[in-house]
Design a protein around this motif. Structure first.
Motif, PDB file in Angstrom:
ATOM      1  N   ASP A   1       0.752  -3.380  19.071  1.00 41.69           N
ATOM      2  CA  ASP A   1       1.387  -2.057  19.022  1.00 41.69           C
ATOM      3  C   ASP A   1       2.563  -1.995  19.985  1.00 41.69           C
ATOM      4  O   ASP A   1       3.627  -1.499  19.670  1.00 41.69           O
TER       5      ASP A   1
ATOM      6  N   TYR B   1       6.780   0.014  12.962  1.00 39.11           N
ATOM      7  CA  TYR B   1       6.469  -1.328  13.425  1.00 39.11           C
ATOM      8  C   TYR B   1       7.321  -2.376  12.716  1.00 39.11           C
ATOM      9  O   TYR B   1       7.611  -2.255  11.527  1.00 39.11           O
TER      10      TYR B   1
ATOM     11  N   LEU C   1      -1.429  -0.108  12.079  1.00 41.52           N
ATOM     12  CA  LEU C   1      -0.570  -1.253  11.752  1.00 41.52           C
ATOM     13  C   LEU C   1      -0.479  -1.550  10.263  1.00 41.52           C
ATOM     14  O   LEU C   1       0.373  -2.324   9.842  1.00 41.52           O
TER      15      LEU C   1
END
Lengths: 678, 247
Positions: A420, A430, A577
């Motif tokens: 992260d 991300y 994620l």
């Protein structure tokens, strides 16, 4: 775009040739096996190092010249394709180009690098001074004989340039200054490995004699054949190709190579193996060849023994064009994780080793580690690096102990928190993430679901359930997971993010549960009458009625929740994620589960390559999130095997596969955006 | 903020509790000072969490009011009748007051406990309340103590998740029944009031058929009801005013 057209024309050809090369690989491996069972290992070793080496080498060089020239028509458009290799990263084609370059060097261009120059001199000397070897003669006849033979030599020609490349690199770091055969030198760092010198040069001699395995041999290469699954022909990828979207292609391998110390500590796990095949000197070249054969651009290894890494693996990988990073396990553990990447393909942005061991924390009392790299893909010249996103590569080996699912989850949470941190863009999204490793958890186990679905409700779950592993210990294990799974002092939220990186306090109120508040009811402070409290009879004249069973000072007060701003009692952990697995964990054709390892003869998947994808809107089938590829596209993978197949090969490790795990290999394409700003 | 957590990056440091406390205290002091500006003339010493205490999101003040029997209450007498008990800033300080106050179920007569954010008076006229309203739950006798505790713990622990909307809570002890209520700033904000209602059901563990009544303070002025201050009628008079379900 001419490159695209060329791709369409050459792709089938390249595939065919790659398949042929695979065939070569297995053949060669088979020869290796034949040798390994023979008692003449020492003899071969001696011979390879002795007088016969130059002869073999000379034979090899002659053969290069002939085969190379013979191959030219087949690969004549290779350089052009090589130029657009961001689109079509066929190592075979690159290899051909390399081969041609070296050939032209030989014939016309003496002003090459020092290494190549030296090579050149050697070549000339060798080719002029010695008469042709019998092997060359034999090989020279081959093309005329049979298609099979031609196929064999073509493959060989395609593979050789890699070796050539390596030899050059090796010559440059020839510390001992011995005037040895470069091919032997290439492996000199693994000198004590008797089998090692059996490289292509030796093969050219031996191969023709042992082309077919001995009938008594187990045909490992046939049993253990692994197909390359090309997923780039799927409609959505083709669509993108037709939209003229360019992809940065690369291959990622995840491989638990079985640390030798662990073999020796747990020999009872490998009773099915002949002791010889457990020897590191036998296993190392096998593993190296496998890696070299599949030629990944990113290599994530687990169970890398530290001394082997520094003495053998890292120098070899460096010669193969890798930049390498290593993190040893904590405590007295001698193995660790390594991440290597081809520095021709990537440039390092950052590297973060993670130790999961945290002193004083029962849930993190094991010595496992992880390694997270942020890499910048390198584009062909003329393209701005900003056109392709950095790539986050994480590698880990999670605790094995099937009874300590709590530890596994906490280790995973730490890794996810690091990812992260590393992979988060300034906008809060991300970069593409690839998470490799031996997670010691099976598909659809709670830990697996946590990674894949981004959420796990763990409160009350027995710790042994987390990984779904077979537990061979037959022990009772009453440990249960209770919220919060890890103390706030760890500095990681239930969303698997570092507290320090979380949004400001304004958004995260000081939220306390009823139970949390109640534990301070009779703390010492609360039992003293506030001096400013006016005394109203019947209203403020109560005395704290601390229950007798309660200790005078609530233990909690001395052990306060240091991060009360983040609610920690939900019993749910999450991460954002969006990871999905390269493998489906099932082999539809065989109707059996995929297997990546075979503990005690029972096949299981515990190794994974997860990658960033985009969740499908409303895509949730039976609690399982659905994903589609985003900027990172899965283009192909090396198929895994099923348990029954591996049992036919006597489980793992076996003479052919030198680890107790199979390697995982996936090919990805990362969008090169010409419109979107990086 | 960043400095505060930097210590945590080093998971081995272990001394971050100290840092946190110091910083938290500072933060609270600052917030407190900001909030107290309007009434700073009183020069009261700001209430802050003690060292190693658990700071609350807001400071709160306990109030107590009791209707003198036989005399009708007016706005003015109400303000005279209501007494500040004390202000606290941390979990520990809250319990310190709470432990020395009798439980609502043990109060006698026509009395109320109020717990409001520091700076908000438990009156309709207060700026924070004038556009607000309250959820009302009537309780049969014997339940008030437990429900009141659960209600204020939820409020102090920020369980309502409606931002700055909560103003305070009241427990009213009456002759035949007790009433608890929670006040919020914006009566017209239905999303907020619905969220408060649902949280109430959860934290008080109310059965689904419990009647909960939302009343804007303007309504209370015009149609005073039980538990409203200034009410001239007693709860005995209006016990059957609406269908009541006690739990």
């Amino acid at each position: 775009m001419i490159g695209t057209v060329l791709c369409y024309v050459l792709l089938p050809a390249a595939r065919l040739l790659r398949a042929l090369r695979d065939a070569f690989f297995t053949c060669r491996k088979n020869v290796l096996l034949a040798k390994s069972v023979s008692t003449q290992v020492e003899g071969i070793f001696a011979a390879t190092r002795g007088r016969s080496v130059p002869e073999e080498q000379e034979a090899l060089l002659q053969q290069w010249l002939e085969e190379g020239t013979g191959n030219l028509p087949t690969s004549e458009s290779a350089p052009a394709v090589g130029k657009v290799s961001a689109k079509l990263a066929s190592d075979w084609l690159e290899g051909s180009e390399l081969l041609m370059t070296s050939l032209s060097d030989l014939n016309s261009a003496p002003e090459v690098t020092w290494c190549a120059g030296q090579q050149l001199t050697e070549l000339h000397t060798l080719s002029s001074s010695e008469p042709q070897d019998h092997a060359v003669a034999e090989l020279a006849k081959l093309p005329a004989e049979e298609t099979v033979a031609v196929v064999g030599s073509a493959c060989w020609a395609a593979v050789m340039p890699q070796a050539d490349h390596q030899i050059v690199g090796c010559t440059a770091i020839d510390v001992e200054g011995q005037n040895e055969d470069p091919a032997v030198l290439a492996w000199s760092l693994a000198r004590d490995a008797e089998i090692v010198p059996v490289e292509p040069p030796a093969w050219t001699v031996q191969d023709m004699e042992h082309f077919q395995p001995l009938p008594t041999e187990v045909p490992y290469h046939e049993i253990l054949w692994r197909d390359w699954e090309d997923l780039s022909v799927q409609p959505y990828v083709l669509e993108q190709v037709s939209r003229n979207m360019s992809l940065f292609e690369f291959r990622v391998m995840s491989y638990n190579i079985l640390a030798q110390d662990l073999v020796e500590q747990g020999l009872d796990l490998y009773l099915h193996c002949h002791p010889d095949i457990l020897n590191w000197n036998y296993r190392l070249p096998n593993i190296l060849q496998e890696i070299q054969h599949w030629d990944p651009d990113v290599l994530c290894l687990q169970e890398v023994q530290e001394n082997h890494y520094w003495e053998q693996l890292e120098p070899t990988f460096r010669m193969m064009g890798f930049a390498c990073f290593y993190k040893r396990r904590t405590g007295r553990k001698t193995d660790g994780c390594a991440v290597c990447y081809k520095h021709s393909k990537f440039q390092l942005i950052s590297v973060s080793p993670i130790e999961y061991f945290r002193p004083g924390l029962d849930i993190l009392n094991r010595d496992n580690v992880g390694l997270v790299l942020l890499l910048q893909p390198l584009l062909p010249e003329g393209l701005d690096l900003k056109m392709v996103s950095p790539l986050c590569v994480a590698n880990t080996h999670v605790l094995y102990n099937p009874r300590r699912g709590d530890v596994k989850l906490a280790q995973m949470a730490l890794l996810l928190a690091e990812i992260d941190k590393i992979a988060k863009t300034t906008e809060g999204s991300y970069y593409p993430v690839i998470l490799c490793g031996d997670l010691n958890s099976v598909p659809d186990s709670p830990l697996y679901k946590f990674i894949r679905n981004g959420q796990l409700s763990y409160h009350g779950m027995p710790a042994w359930k987390v990984s779904g592993q077979e537990d061979f210990s037959q022990q009772l294990h009453p440990r249960k997971l209770l919220a919060p799974l890890w103390p706030s002092s760890l500095g990681v939220t239930d969303n698997c993010q570092y507290v320090s990186l979380c949004p400001s306090k304004k958004l995260d109120r000081r939220k306390y549960s009823r139970d949390f508040l109640l534990q301070f009811h009779f703390c010492n402070v609360a039992c003293e009458r506030p001096p400013q409290l006016i005394l109203l009879e019947g209203v403020t004249d109560a005395k704290p009625d601390r229950p007798a069973r309660r200790p005078k000072h609530a233990a909690v007060v001395n052990d306060p929740d240091p991060q009360p701003f983040f609610p920690r009692s939900s019993g749910v952990i999450q991460h954002g994620l969006n990871l999905t697995s390269v493998y489906s964990h099932f082999l539809p054709q065989r109707r059996r589960p995929e297997v990546t390892t075979m503990p005690m003869g029972l096949g299981a998947t515990v190794d994974y390559i997860f990658y960033s994808a985009e969740p499908v809107e409303n895509g949730n089938r039976g609690g399982r999130r659905l994903y589609q590829d985003g900027a990172l596209k899965l283009l192909g993978r090396l198929s895994l095997l099923s348990e029954d197949v591996l049992l036919m090969a006597n489980g793992l490790p076996n003479p052919f596969c030198s680890s107790d795990h199979l390697c995982l290999l996936a090919s990805f394409g990362l969008e090169i955006s010409s419109l979107r700003e990086g | 903020m960043n400095n505060k957590f930097d210590a945590l990056k080093d998971d081995d440091s272990g001394d971050h509790d100290q840092n946190e406390e110091n910083n938290t205290q500072k933060d609270s002091e600052k917030e407190k000072n900001d909030r107290e500006k309007p009434q700073s003339s009183t020069k009261r010493k700001a209430v802050v969490p003690g060292p190693a205490e658990h700071p609350l999101q807001y400071n709160y003040t306990f109030w107590y009011s009791r209707r003198t029997p036989g005399r009708p209450t007016s706005s003015q007498s109400y303000e005279q009748n209501i007494k500040q008990i004390g202000t606290f800033a941390s979990v520990e300080q809250f319990w310190r007051f709470y432990s020395h106050m009798v439980r609502p179920g043990d109060l006698t007569g026509h009395s109320d406990f109020h717990l409001f954010k520091e700076g908000i008076k438990p009156m309709w006229e207060d700026d924070a309340n004038k556009n607000g309203g309250k959820w009302i739950i009537r309780l049969r006798k014997g339940l008030a103590s437990r429900c009141w505790e659960n209600l204020i713990l939820a409020m102090l622990g920020e369980q309502f998740m409606v931002g700055e909307e909560i103003c305070g809570a009241v427990v009213s002890v009456r002759f035949q029944e007790d009433i608890i209520s929670i006040w919020n700033k914006t009566a017209s904000d239905q999303a907020t009031t619905a969220r408060i209602r649902d949280t109430l059901r959860r934290v008080l563990n109310l059965p689904p058929n419990t009647i909960m009544e939302y009343k804007t303070h303007t309504d209370s002025i015009n149609l005073p009801g039980p538990g409203d201050r200034g009410s001239l009628t007693t709860v005995e008079d209006r016990g059957t005013q609406r269908g009541q379900l006690y739990f």
